[in-house]
Design a protein around this motif. Sequence first.
Motif, PDB file in Angstrom:
ATOM      1  N   TYR A  58       0.859  -1.179   0.000  1.00 28.81           N
ATOM      2  CA  TYR A  58       0.000   0.000   0.000  1.00 28.81           C
ATOM      3  C   TYR A  58       0.893   1.226   0.000  1.00 28.81           C
ATOM      4  CZ  TYR A  58       0.432  -0.063   5.237  1.00 28.81           C
ATOM      5  OH  TYR A  58       0.885  -0.088   6.531  1.00 28.81           O
ATOM      6  N   TYR A 219      -3.898   1.138  -3.067  1.00 32.83           N
ATOM      7  CA  TYR A 219      -3.326  -0.039  -3.716  1.00 32.83           C
ATOM      8  C   TYR A 219      -3.525   0.104  -5.222  1.00 32.83           C
ATOM      9  CZ  TYR A 219      -2.734  -5.027  -4.880  1.00 32.83           C
ATOM     10  OH  TYR A 219      -2.307  -6.220  -5.409  1.00 32.83           O
ATOM     11  N   ARG A 365      -8.545  -7.052  -2.272  1.00 32.32           N
ATOM     12  CA  ARG A 365      -8.464  -5.627  -2.597  1.00 32.32           C
ATOM     13  C   ARG A 365      -8.930  -5.343  -4.017  1.00 32.32           C
ATOM     14  NH1 ARG A 365      -2.539  -4.132   0.051  1.00 32.32           N
ATOM     15  NH2 ARG A 365      -3.307  -3.994   2.189  1.00 32.32           N
TER      16      ARG A 365
END
Length: 511
Positions: A58, A219, A365
């Motif tokens: 991240y 991300y 994600r």
Amino acid sequence: MTDYDAIVVGSGAGGLAASVRIARNDHSVLLLEATPGLGGCLRPFEKAGYTFDMGLHYVGELGEGEKFWEALNELGLLDRIEFIELDPEAIDRYVFPDFELRLCKGKQRFKEQLIQLFPKEASGIEKYFGIYEKVTRASESFMDIEARPLQLLGWVVRNPVMLRYGRVPYQALLDTVTSDIRLQTALAAPWFDFLLPPERAAVSYGVGTWYHYLSGGYYPRGGSRALRDAFVDELEQRGAEVRTSAGASSIDRRNEGFLVTFAGGKQATSRVVVSNVNPVVTFGQLVNPNLVPSGVAKKAKGLRPSASVFGLLIGTDLDLPALGVGSGNLVPYAGYDVNKIFAATMAADSPRVSDCFFVNSPSVRDPAAGLAPPGHHSLEVLAGASYAAFERWADLAAADRGEEYEALVAELSDQLVSTLERFIPQLSRHLEFVEVITPLTLARGIGLVEGGIYGPEVTPDQMGPARFPDGRCGIDGLFLAGAGTKGSSVFYSTLSGVQAGRKAVSYLTSQ
């Protein structure tokens, strides 16, 4: 006449950023990468239908006008890459034995959460954030200065807080604001982002990690590969030449430029060189020693590498979102003393990697990116690790390391999976794919010194002018990028590449 205007050695984030910055000014660029794949820590690991991120999990400071946004904007990459914002309520979940702290978006909200968890420590928390404001302001301004004596003196005069906190460990700041070990541990919770405990880490990293993510965590859609490919696409569009399996073996002077030898004897000349290789290697193995100022050689030789990691890249058929795995990161803690946890994790004999580790799922994600086979998920489980625990097998191929090595890997893997089952029940019965990452993986596969995932460790004595923060090294036309300059992480490496690219362009246009 040289073959290229610039040769860039190493294709990590810093090398890619420097190459793009130079190529966008219509200068010819040759980018050399020693391994078969581009990207360094941006290079994904792909196997059996799963994709994992080796070094980018991240990133923060992506709001318009913030540092990473500005870097990508200067490189012309904002339209080439899309970012997914992680859960703003739980960018990180730090789970302690009797409480949970969530890194949420917004400094005020985060401060209020801390006060709610530790109401008797409200004044200490307020004091902490008062120091935080001054230190982060000083750190931000340091990013933009040249590491020259007069500029450094002026910076200290404008930021007197660094007279007190610039040369002491983060533990000294924690002791200033509270004696509560639980609160101290909470304020040191993101130590995995730089792999040092409070008693050794620089204050600028202790508070700076909070600062980096309190405006949001992000991300890249498609994973680290997407960010890597955005750099590469821009380079191809600008006509840069990129070569893999072409590690540099020497950098020397040739007339008014440089001669770089690579790939087993091939040579090319350039007017400037940018090295994205660790300064220890750049000045200890690559650059002709006769070119290196004695002070630079001494500084580079003395840089100690950061800790490394032991990790599991897991493919599973479990429904991770249904089990509570979100877009943020999970960081379980076995206790409240980060200094002791670090010592146990980094032990050369019988390390305990399960006392604190870092978990995330790329496929949760970004479920549309194909980062796992249909009906499956990818899971990354990373713990700190000491190179010393694996060093005896460093010269052996993986297949030749023997039973003792296999037993160590199995023991550490079992530690992680067993502890993680507290949060993901039945995981051990649903391990469809497992790849083990050790310090040797990172040393041999990516070329990291002793597997140090963050370059030189960020202790107070290795920050600021103790490394190469402005990319200069005392050799005209040779500039540095990467974790040995401004600091560790893809964020700092990218910024260092932009800086090195600017300096290279300025040098080229002034000649």
